[in-house]
Design a protein around this motif. Structure first.
Motif, PDB file in Angstrom:
ATOM      1  N   LEU A 153       0.821  -1.206   0.000  1.00 21.59           N
ATOM      2  CA  LEU A 153       0.000   0.000   0.000  1.00 21.59           C
ATOM      3  C   LEU A 153       0.852   1.251   0.000  1.00 21.59           C
ATOM      4  CD1 LEU A 153      -2.410  -1.190   2.838  1.00 21.59           C
ATOM      5  CD2 LEU A 153      -3.031  -0.999   0.421  1.00 21.59           C
ATOM      6  N   CYS A 154       0.309   2.334  -0.546  1.00 20.28           N
ATOM      7  CA  CYS A 154       0.994   3.628  -0.467  1.00 20.28           C
ATOM      8  C   CYS A 154       0.496   4.363   0.779  1.00 20.28           C
ATOM      9  CB  CYS A 154       0.757   4.453  -1.731  1.00 20.28           C
ATOM     10  SG  CYS A 154      -0.886   5.159  -1.882  1.00 20.28           S
ATOM     11  N   VAL A 155       1.160   5.457   1.112  1.00 18.63           N
ATOM     12  CA  VAL A 155       0.819   6.246   2.297  1.00 18.63           C
ATOM     13  C   VAL A 155      -0.646   6.682   2.245  1.00 18.63           C
ATOM     14  CG1 VAL A 155       1.300   8.373   3.565  1.00 18.63           C
ATOM     15  CG2 VAL A 155       3.182   7.026   2.656  1.00 18.63           C
ATOM     16  N   CYS A 156      -1.096   7.133   1.072  1.00 15.69           N
ATOM     17  CA  CYS A 156      -2.492   7.586   0.927  1.00 15.69           C
ATOM     18  C   CYS A 156      -3.465   6.465   1.252  1.00 15.69           C
ATOM     19  CB  CYS A 156      -2.750   8.107  -0.482  1.00 15.69           C
ATOM     20  SG  CYS A 156      -1.782   9.558  -0.904  1.00 15.69           S
ATOM     21  N   ASP A 157      -3.160   5.257   0.771  1.00 15.07           N
ATOM     22  CA  ASP A 157      -4.027   4.107   1.043  1.00 15.07           C
ATOM     23  C   ASP A 157      -4.103   3.837   2.543  1.00 15.07           C
ATOM     24  OD1 ASP A 157      -4.341   3.648  -1.729  1.00 15.07           O
ATOM     25  OD2 ASP A 157      -2.623   2.269  -1.784  1.00 15.07           O
ATOM     26  N   ILE A 158      -2.944   3.788   3.186  1.00 16.99           N
ATOM     27  CA  ILE A 158      -2.891   3.477   4.616  1.00 16.99           C
ATOM     28  C   ILE A 158      -3.605   4.562   5.415  1.00 16.99           C
ATOM     29  CG2 ILE A 158      -1.384   3.062   6.598  1.00 16.99           C
ATOM     30  CD1 ILE A 158       0.734   2.071   4.513  1.00 16.99           C
ATOM     31  N   ALA A 159      -3.382   5.815   5.061  1.00  8.31           N
ATOM     32  CA  ALA A 159      -4.052   6.926   5.751  1.00  8.31           C
ATOM     33  C   ALA A 159      -5.563   6.794   5.635  1.00  8.31           C
ATOM     34  CB  ALA A 159      -3.580   8.264   5.185  1.00  8.31           C
ATOM     35  N   ASN A 160      -6.033   6.403   4.459  1.00  7.89           N
ATOM     36  CA  ASN A 160      -7.467   6.226   4.236  1.00  7.89           C
ATOM     37  C   ASN A 160      -8.002   5.050   5.042  1.00  7.89           C
ATOM     38  OD1 ASN A 160      -9.829   4.965   2.471  1.00  7.89           O
ATOM     39  ND2 ASN A 160      -9.744   7.181   2.123  1.00  7.89           N
ATOM     40  N   ILE A 161      -7.277   3.952   5.050  1.00 10.10           N
ATOM     41  CA  ILE A 161      -7.695   2.748   5.785  1.00 10.10           C
ATOM     42  C   ILE A 161      -7.800   3.041   7.273  1.00 10.10           C
ATOM     43  CG2 ILE A 161      -6.944   0.433   6.502  1.00 10.10           C
ATOM     44  CD1 ILE A 161      -5.694   0.233   3.600  1.00 10.10           C
ATOM     45  N   LEU A 162      -6.805   3.766   7.811  1.00  8.69           N
ATOM     46  CA  LEU A 162      -6.757   4.016   9.254  1.00  8.69           C
ATOM     47  C   LEU A 162      -7.427   5.331   9.656  1.00  8.69           C
ATOM     48  CD1 LEU A 162      -3.155   2.787  10.163  1.00  8.69           C
ATOM     49  CD2 LEU A 162      -5.294   1.500  10.049  1.00  8.69           C
ATOM     50  N   ASN A 163      -7.929   6.065   8.661  1.00  8.96           N
ATOM     51  CA  ASN A 163      -8.568   7.355   8.920  1.00  8.96           C
ATOM     52  C   ASN A 163      -7.629   8.285   9.699  1.00  8.96           C
ATOM     53  OD1 ASN A 163     -10.691   9.171   8.657  1.00  8.96           O
ATOM     54  ND2 ASN A 163     -11.591   8.578  10.626  1.00  8.96           N
ATOM     55  N   MET A 164      -6.420   8.405   9.181  1.00 15.72           N
ATOM     56  CA  MET A 164      -5.387   9.240   9.798  1.00 15.72           C
ATOM     57  C   MET A 164      -4.776  10.126   8.719  1.00 15.72           C
ATOM     58  SD  MET A 164      -3.539   6.469  12.314  1.00 15.72           S
ATOM     59  CE  MET A 164      -2.407   7.665  12.985  1.00 15.72           C
ATOM     60  N   SER A 165      -3.983  11.094   9.144  1.00 15.84           N
ATOM     61  CA  SER A 165      -3.325  11.980   8.180  1.00 15.84           C
ATOM     62  C   SER A 165      -2.147  11.270   7.512  1.00 15.84           C
ATOM     63  CB  SER A 165      -2.839  13.251   8.870  1.00 15.84           C
ATOM     64  OG  SER A 165      -1.739  12.958   9.709  1.00 15.84           O
ATOM     65  N   LYS A 166      -1.852  11.698   6.295  1.00 19.25           N
ATOM     66  CA  LYS A 166      -0.691  11.148   5.587  1.00 19.25           C
ATOM     67  C   LYS A 166       0.588  11.432   6.367  1.00 19.25           C
ATOM     68  CE  LYS A 166      -1.038  13.005   1.527  1.00 19.25           C
ATOM     69  NZ  LYS A 166      -0.952  13.352   0.112  1.00 19.25           N
ATOM     70  N   SER A 167       0.644  12.590   6.999  1.00 19.20           N
ATOM     71  CA  SER A 167       1.826  12.976   7.767  1.00 19.20           C
ATOM     72  C   SER A 167       2.080  12.001   8.922  1.00 19.20           C
ATOM     73  CB  SER A 167       1.650  14.393   8.307  1.00 19.20           C
ATOM     74  OG  SER A 167       2.690  14.724   9.175  1.00 19.20           O
ATOM     75  N   SER A 168       1.034  11.668   9.677  1.00 21.21           N
ATOM     76  CA  SER A 168       1.231  10.753  10.808  1.00 21.21           C
ATOM     77  C   SER A 168       1.569   9.343  10.332  1.00 21.21           C
ATOM     78  CB  SER A 168       0.013  10.744  11.729  1.00 21.21           C
ATOM     79  OG  SER A 168      -1.128  10.324  11.042  1.00 21.21           O
ATOM     80  N   ILE A 169       0.990   8.919   9.218  1.00 24.88           N
ATOM     81  CA  ILE A 169       1.315   7.604   8.658  1.00 24.88           C
ATOM     82  C   ILE A 169       2.766   7.593   8.172  1.00 24.88           C
ATOM     83  CG2 ILE A 169       0.814   5.970   6.790  1.00 24.88           C
ATOM     84  CD1 ILE A 169      -1.280   5.997   9.080  1.00 24.88           C
ATOM     85  N   SER A 170       3.178   8.658   7.486  1.00 26.88           N
ATOM     86  CA  SER A 170       4.565   8.746   6.999  1.00 26.88           C
ATOM     87  C   SER A 170       5.552   8.674   8.150  1.00 26.88           C
ATOM     88  CB  SER A 170       4.767  10.048   6.224  1.00 26.88           C
ATOM     89  OG  SER A 170       4.052  10.018   5.029  1.00 26.88           O
ATOM     90  N   HIS A 171       5.229   9.346   9.249  1.00 25.97           N
ATOM     91  CA  HIS A 171       6.100   9.327  10.427  1.00 25.97           C
ATOM     92  C   HIS A 171       6.251   7.890  10.944  1.00 25.97           C
ATOM     93  CE1 HIS A 171       7.918  10.472  14.214  1.00 25.97           C
ATOM     94  NE2 HIS A 171       6.993   9.756  14.829  1.00 25.97           N
ATOM     95  N   GLN A 172       5.142   7.175  11.083  1.00 26.68           N
ATOM     96  CA  GLN A 172       5.189   5.799  11.591  1.00 26.68           C
ATOM     97  C   GLN A 172       5.899   4.867  10.600  1.00 26.68           C
ATOM     98  OE1 GLN A 172       4.602   5.096  14.544  1.00 26.68           O
ATOM     99  NE2 GLN A 172       3.234   6.686  15.277  1.00 26.68           N
ATOM    100  N   LEU A 173       5.651   5.067   9.318  1.00 29.95           N
ATOM    101  CA  LEU A 173       6.339   4.250   8.309  1.00 29.95           C
ATOM    102  C   LEU A 173       7.844   4.478   8.351  1.00 29.95           C
ATOM    103  CD1 LEU A 173       3.849   4.544   5.322  1.00 29.95           C
ATOM    104  CD2 LEU A 173       4.481   2.429   6.509  1.00 29.95           C
ATOM    105  N   GLY A 174       8.255   5.716   8.612  1.00 24.91           N
ATOM    106  CA  GLY A 174       9.685   6.004   8.741  1.00 24.91           C
ATOM    107  C   GLY A 174      10.305   5.214   9.871  1.00 24.91           C
ATOM    108  N   THR A 175       9.617   5.165  10.998  1.00 25.03           N
ATOM    109  CA  THR A 175      10.102   4.384  12.150  1.00 25.03           C
ATOM    110  C   THR A 175      10.187   2.907  11.784  1.00 25.03           C
ATOM    111  OG1 THR A 175       9.149   5.969  13.711  1.00 25.03           O
ATOM    112  CG2 THR A 175       9.590   3.757  14.549  1.00 25.03           C
ATOM    113  N   LEU A 176       9.161   2.394  11.150  1.00 25.91           N
ATOM    114  CA  LEU A 176       9.148   0.978  10.756  1.00 25.91           C
ATOM    115  C   LEU A 176      10.220   0.667   9.719  1.00 25.91           C
ATOM    116  CD1 LEU A 176       5.274   0.530  10.580  1.00 25.91           C
ATOM    117  CD2 LEU A 176       6.806  -0.594  12.222  1.00 25.91           C
ATOM    118  N   ARG A 177      10.446   1.595   8.805  1.00 27.84           N
ATOM    119  CA  ARG A 177      11.456   1.386   7.754  1.00 27.84           C
ATOM    120  C   ARG A 177      12.862   1.404   8.352  1.00 27.84           C
ATOM    121  NH1 ARG A 177      13.810   5.008   5.071  1.00 27.84           N
ATOM    122  NH2 ARG A 177      12.249   6.607   5.413  1.00 27.84           N
ATOM    123  N   ARG A 178      13.147   2.384   9.207  1.00 26.80           N
ATOM    124  CA  ARG A 178      14.476   2.473   9.844  1.00 26.80           C
ATOM    125  C   ARG A 178      14.763   1.243  10.708  1.00 26.80           C
ATOM    126  NH1 ARG A 178      12.684   7.662  10.110  1.00 26.80           N
ATOM    127  NH2 ARG A 178      11.955   7.462  12.260  1.00 26.80           N
TER     128      ARG A 178
END
Length: 120
Positions: free
Chosen positions: A58-83
Motif C-alpha cells: 500500500l501507499c501512504v495515501c491508502d494506509i491513511a485512508n484505511i486508518l482514517n489518519m493523516s498522511k503525515s502521521s502515517i509517513s512518520h510511523q512508516l519512517g520508524t518501521l522502515r528504519r
C-alpha cells in the motif's frame, strides 16, 4: 497472605541446565536489537499499519485512508518501521508502495496475531 504456588521454593541449582543455557545466550547487542524490534511493535498505530501491509502492498495515501489518519502521521510511523527494518518500500513512477520487509517479519506478525486471537 497466600503463598505463590509458582515461586520456586528450593535452593537447588541445576548446574547442567544453567551451563547449557549460558553457552547458548546471545550477546548483548543481539538481545538489545530483539528488544528494540518488539518495542517498535508495541504501538497500536504501527500494528494497524503492519496488519494493513500484511494484506497488501500500500501507499501512504491508502494506509491513511484505511486508518482514517493523516498522511503525515502515517509517513512518520512508516519512517520508524522502515528504519527498524520492519517495512520496506518500492517506487513505481511517482508512487511509493510499502510492504513488510521479509518473510520473518510477516511470520512474527502473523504468529503474534494468531496467538492473541487464540487466547480470546
Amino acid at each position: 497472605m497466600s503463598k505463590n504456588e509458582f515461586a520456586c521454593d528450593c535452593n537447588i541449582i541445576h548446574e547442567m541446565l544453567v551451563k547449557d543455557t549460558i553457552s547458548k545466550m546471545k550477546d548483548d547487542d543481539t538481545i538489545n536489537r530483539v528488544a528494540e524490534f518488539f518495542k517498535i511493535l508495541g504501538d497500536t498505530t504501527r500494528v494497524k499499519i503492519l496488519f494493513a501491509l500484511d494484506q497488501n502492498e500500500l501507499c501512504v495515501c491508502d494506509i491513511a485512508n484505511i486508518l482514517n489518519m493523516s498522511k503525515s502521521s502515517i509517513s512518520h510511523q512508516l519512517g520508524t518501521l522502515r528504519r527498524s527494518g520492519i517495512v520496506k518500500c518500492k517506487k513505481i513512477g511517482k508512487e511509493v508502495f510499502y510492504m513488510l520487509d521479509d518473510e520473518h517479519v510477516k511470520e512474527v506478525f502473523e504468529v503474534g496475531m494468531e496467538h492473541v486471537e487464540h487466547k480470546k
